[in-house]
Design an enzyme around this catalytic site. Structure first.
Site, mmCIF file in Angstrom:
data_model
loop_
_atom_site.group_PDB
_atom_site.id
_atom_site.type_symbol
_atom_site.label_atom_id
_atom_site.label_comp_id
_atom_site.label_asym_id
_atom_site.label_seq_id
_atom_site.Cartn_x
_atom_site.Cartn_y
_atom_site.Cartn_z
ATOM 1 N N SER A 1 0.853 -1.189 0.000
ATOM 2 C CA SER A 1 0.000 0.000 0.000
ATOM 3 C C SER A 1 0.887 1.237 0.000
ATOM 4 C CB SER A 1 -0.954 -0.025 1.210
ATOM 5 O OG SER A 1 -1.858 1.052 1.158
ATOM 6 N N ASP B 1 -4.267 -4.791 6.208
ATOM 7 C CA ASP B 1 -4.759 -5.645 5.136
ATOM 8 C C ASP B 1 -3.700 -6.680 4.768
ATOM 9 O OD1 ASP B 1 -6.507 -6.563 3.147
ATOM 10 O OD2 ASP B 1 -5.590 -5.271 1.628
ATOM 11 N N HIS C 1 -2.871 -1.112 -3.146
ATOM 12 C CA HIS C 1 -4.015 -0.227 -2.916
ATOM 13 C C HIS C 1 -3.880 1.024 -3.776
ATOM 14 C CE1 HIS C 1 -4.324 -2.114 1.369
ATOM 15 N NE2 HIS C 1 -4.871 -2.888 0.458
#
Length: 366
Positions: free
Chosen positions: A183, A306, A210
């Site tokens: 991310s 995540d 992401h």
């Protein structure tokens, strides 16, 4: 901090948004890249919000000059959700920008609450280096996803009071695929790691970064130029093949499913998971069902947790997990969550991740 943006609307709104925000001081506002470099030389800001498209000197041109003028500054690219904006932003990230902010068009900024909230969040994060290095907590309880539809629920994995490396499986299964999650700071990390992994294996690599739509397709194009594997966004129903890297498209969850004996890519727009779509947990849990123990997971720099739940599933099935270390991560949220949950088999600086992956493919964890 410093704002460099040619839009009077953006400058005015940003001033208003940041006024009164605790711990945030907007010390200088510049109207284009050329003025921004001159201002940065004088004030040496710790954070710079840099617009991508500007007259006289755009964000990409200004970036190296700003790096010299304020070498310790965190530079966040503010980019419109266009092909041109995404292309410049990915280039900037590969050339030293710290992060990016997807920016709505100027005509839509009056209601841009999401942009405002993300702006303030990133300023606070990068304004406090200790926060960027702080691992986010793992989800509780951490329960691996069931692999068989009628299987009884497994007990939650125990979160260790003192984090330590997870004991590798006693029986090693040669991997058939690699899954990667990243991310904040991820585009730079992927550009450093994936070309090196491709030199060590022809296994398929499935990646969740992401990013919004358009940005993921541009990221795939940039990676395709440097990787030996072919790199592209995953497409619904396509077979998972060797010598390929599949990037989860922005706005879609990407997963793997079996069609007969062949693993294939699936996409959906189900609800966000961990406030993300694509989400690494969706990919990791699905890949564990398809590949079982024959799977290696890599978790790189990123905010949040995540991927941690998905790594629990992979480890539960006998697969391997490798995470980026705290020092080399822009934000040690995602890899830190895996480590703190006791699910990491090994932890490495960014420049050693590819070697660690290569060793794991031959049954070595170090």
């Amino acid at each position: 901090m410093q704002l460099i943006d040619d839009s009077a609307v953006v400058r005015g709104l940003t001033r208003r948004w940041l006024t009164g925000v605790d711990g945030v001081e907007l010390v200088v506002v510049s109207t284009d890249g050329m003025q921004g470099v001159a201002d940065a030389t004088k004030v040496r800001p710790d954070i710079i919000i840099l617009d991508v498209e500007m007259p006289r000197m755009d964000g990409l041109e200004a970036l190296p000059h700003l790096r010299r003028a304020a070498p310790n500054a965190k530079i966040i690219m503010a980019s419109t959700l266009t092909h041109k904006g995404a292309n410049v932003t990915i280039s900037a990230l590969s050339k030293g920008a710290t992060d990016y902010l997807p920016k709505p068009e100027a005509s839509q900024l009056g209601g841009a609450e999401a942009y405002r909230d993300a702006l303030i969040e990133k300023i606070r994060l990068f304004g406090k280096p200790e926060e960027a290095k702080r691992p986010f907590p793992a989800p509780m309880p951490l329960r691996p996803a069931s692999v068989k539809p009628n299987e009884a629920p497994r007990p939650a994995l125990k979160i260790p009071s003192k984090p330590e490396l997870h004991k590798p499986p006693t029986r090693w299964t040669r991997p058939n695929a690699i899954v990667v999650a990243s991310s904040t700071g991820g585009p730079q990390a992927l550009q450093a790691v994936l070309p090196e992994i491709c030199k060590k294996t022809d296994l398929p690599i499935l990646v969740v970064q992401h990013m919004p739509p358009t940005f993921t397709s541009i990221l795939a194009e940039h990676l395709n130029a440097t990787c030996k594997h072919e790199v592209a966004e995953g497409q619904q129903g396509e077979q998972v093949m060797r010598n390929r890297i599949y990037i989860a498209p922005g706005g879609y969850h990407m997963f793997v499913e079996k069609k007969g004996a062949t693993p294939t890519i699936g996409l959906n727009q189900d609800a966000q998971v961990n406030f993300c779509r694509p989400a690494a947990d969706v990919l990791f849990n699905a890949a564990a069902k398809v590949y079982g123990a024959a799977l290696t997971a890599v978790v790189l720099t990123g905010m949040g947790a995540d991927g941690c739940q998905g790594v629990a599933t992979i480890v539960d099935q006998g697969g391997r997990s490798i995470v980026q270390d705290q020092k080399s991560s822009v934000v040690w949220g995602m890899p830190g969550a895996v480590f703190n949950a006791g699910l990491a088999h090994s932890v490495h600086p960014l420049n050693e991740i590819a070697d660690a992956v290569g060793k794991s493919l031959h049954g070595v964890m170090s």
